[in-house]
Design a protein around this motif. Sequence first.
Motif, mmCIF file in Angstrom:
data_model
loop_
_atom_site.group_PDB
_atom_site.id
_atom_site.type_symbol
_atom_site.label_atom_id
_atom_site.label_comp_id
_atom_site.label_asym_id
_atom_site.label_seq_id
_atom_site.Cartn_x
_atom_site.Cartn_y
_atom_site.Cartn_z
ATOM 1 N N ILE A 257 0.836 -1.209 0.000
ATOM 2 C CA ILE A 257 0.000 0.000 0.000
ATOM 3 C C ILE A 257 0.869 1.257 0.000
ATOM 4 C CG2 ILE A 257 -1.565 1.378 1.451
ATOM 5 C CD1 ILE A 257 -2.953 -1.242 2.222
ATOM 6 N N THR A 258 1.934 1.257 0.806
ATOM 7 C CA THR A 258 2.835 2.413 0.865
ATOM 8 C C THR A 258 3.500 2.655 -0.489
ATOM 9 O OG1 THR A 258 3.281 1.946 3.202
ATOM 10 C CG2 THR A 258 4.816 3.411 2.068
ATOM 11 N N PHE A 259 3.990 1.575 -1.111
ATOM 12 C CA PHE A 259 4.618 1.691 -2.434
ATOM 13 C C PHE A 259 3.600 2.164 -3.473
ATOM 14 C CE2 PHE A 259 5.407 -0.379 -6.564
ATOM 15 C CZ PHE A 259 6.609 0.226 -6.897
ATOM 16 N N GLY B 73 1.115 6.330 -7.084
ATOM 17 C CA GLY B 73 -0.056 7.143 -7.394
ATOM 18 C C GLY B 73 0.222 8.632 -7.268
ATOM 19 N N PHE B 74 0.960 9.004 -6.244
ATOM 20 C CA PHE B 74 1.291 10.421 -6.048
ATOM 21 C C PHE B 74 2.142 10.938 -7.214
ATOM 22 C CE2 PHE B 74 4.245 13.666 -4.410
ATOM 23 C CZ PHE B 74 3.331 14.628 -4.004
ATOM 24 N N LEU B 75 3.163 10.167 -7.597
ATOM 25 C CA LEU B 75 4.019 10.581 -8.714
ATOM 26 C C LEU B 75 3.237 10.667 -10.017
ATOM 27 C CD1 LEU B 75 7.282 8.527 -8.003
ATOM 28 C CD2 LEU B 75 6.999 11.006 -7.836
ATOM 29 N N GLY B 76 2.415 9.643 -10.275
ATOM 30 C CA GLY B 76 1.617 9.638 -11.498
ATOM 31 C C GLY B 76 0.649 10.799 -11.548
ATOM 32 N N ASN B 77 0.089 11.156 -10.382
ATOM 33 C CA ASN B 77 -0.875 12.259 -10.312
ATOM 34 C C ASN B 77 -0.193 13.607 -10.553
ATOM 35 O OD1 ASN B 77 -3.392 13.395 -9.906
ATOM 36 N ND2 ASN B 77 -3.175 13.512 -7.690
ATOM 37 N N VAL B 78 0.954 13.821 -9.907
ATOM 38 C CA VAL B 78 1.672 15.091 -10.044
ATOM 39 C C VAL B 78 2.194 15.268 -11.471
ATOM 40 C CG1 VAL B 78 3.740 16.350 -9.325
ATOM 41 C CG2 VAL B 78 2.292 15.245 -7.609
ATOM 42 N N MET B 79 2.750 14.189 -12.045
ATOM 43 C CA MET B 79 3.356 14.263 -13.375
ATOM 44 C C MET B 79 2.331 14.071 -14.494
ATOM 45 S SD MET B 79 6.702 11.926 -12.445
ATOM 46 C CE MET B 79 7.294 11.894 -14.142
ATOM 47 N N GLU B 80 1.116 13.665 -14.116
ATOM 48 C CA GLU B 80 0.067 13.333 -15.093
ATOM 49 C C GLU B 80 0.590 12.307 -16.094
ATOM 50 O OE1 GLU B 80 -1.823 16.725 -16.838
ATOM 51 O OE2 GLU B 80 -2.071 17.735 -14.907
ATOM 52 N N THR C 155 -0.286 1.808 -13.816
ATOM 53 C CA THR C 155 0.396 0.917 -12.859
ATOM 54 C C THR C 155 -0.242 1.032 -11.483
ATOM 55 O OG1 THR C 155 2.483 1.173 -14.069
ATOM 56 C CG2 THR C 155 2.619 0.354 -11.806
ATOM 57 N N TYR C 156 -0.523 2.276 -11.087
ATOM 58 C CA TYR C 156 -1.166 2.547 -9.793
ATOM 59 C C TYR C 156 -2.531 1.857 -9.705
ATOM 60 C CZ TYR C 156 -3.465 5.417 -6.177
ATOM 61 O OH TYR C 156 -4.157 5.861 -5.074
ATOM 62 N N MET C 157 -3.319 1.988 -10.770
ATOM 63 C CA MET C 157 -4.645 1.382 -10.773
ATOM 64 C C MET C 157 -4.545 -0.145 -10.745
ATOM 65 S SD MET C 157 -7.941 2.386 -13.118
ATOM 66 C CE MET C 157 -7.157 1.989 -14.681
ATOM 67 N N SER C 158 -3.541 -0.698 -11.417
ATOM 68 C CA SER C 158 -3.347 -2.153 -11.425
ATOM 69 C C SER C 158 -3.009 -2.660 -10.018
ATOM 70 C CB SER C 158 -2.224 -2.537 -12.395
ATOM 71 O OG SER C 158 -2.530 -2.133 -13.706
ATOM 72 N N PHE C 159 -2.118 -1.918 -9.334
ATOM 73 C CA PHE C 159 -1.782 -2.278 -7.958
ATOM 74 C C PHE C 159 -3.002 -2.155 -7.050
ATOM 75 C CE2 PHE C 159 2.841 -1.806 -8.883
ATOM 76 C CZ PHE C 159 3.278 -2.959 -8.256
ATOM 77 N N GLN C 160 -3.816 -1.126 -7.298
ATOM 78 C CA GLN C 160 -5.029 -0.942 -6.499
ATOM 79 C C GLN C 160 -5.957 -2.152 -6.636
ATOM 80 O OE1 GLN C 160 -6.047 1.107 -4.321
ATOM 81 N NE2 GLN C 160 -4.713 2.872 -4.484
#
Length: 252
Positions: free
Chosen positions: A69-71, A76-83, A90-95
Amino acid sequence: MKIRDKILIQKYYLNVFNGIFLALGLMLLTFGLWLLFDRNNLFSELFSSGKNQLVAYISYILLGIGSVITFTSAVGFLGNVMENKCLLVTYMSFQILVFVTRMAVSVLIFMKKEEVHNQWNNRIDEVISEYGNESLAEQEPLWNILNAVQHNMECCGRYNVTQWERNKNKENSTQIPCSCTKSSLKKWFCDVPRDSTYSMGCEAYLNTWFENNVLILTAITISLLITQIFLITLTGQLCRDISKNNIWPNEL
């Protein structure tokens, strides 16, 4: 509303829910570390010795999920900031992976709860039988925790004082643990009249402690599942709107 404005709103809410997701993950990590390393914890002491490694298994599962979850939150934070669509996918797949895993763990906890509770009661009975045995000196930390429970909660045995009759490590059959009385003596057993001992058993207190911890873990799990539903939905919508913005940046 322009697509760009929609993206900014989605990014804001994604950060909020991702922060909640991270906080819940850190709670799981803390819970796992507490179970694994707290030697003043009756549950950990009961199930972390000998062949019974139940606490270790539960701790490793919680630590594993909390770490993922931490990773995932960082991605998700990086993907959101960088769009960055690649990071967001990748974030959604991990989710989705964590969501399925949490569902499986939730079902497992529900199915095994009664079994663990029965093991819990059986282990307490074993500890009462072994209490004070000089050949089992490694069990003394567990006996000290049991003494603390009996003394602080003013209770004796799991269901009542008569349970201590099963203990064969006393000098005579009338002795009971000093912690079952108001005595401050630092001995395993004391010679006191039966009517001066705590009459109530500790089972109600122990069961409440067990149920409260299961309830906390269940609440964290349900909160995670609800948060993940919002995160998966938001991430999917954000990916679609980023694609639209790249093709038609001025579209309403």
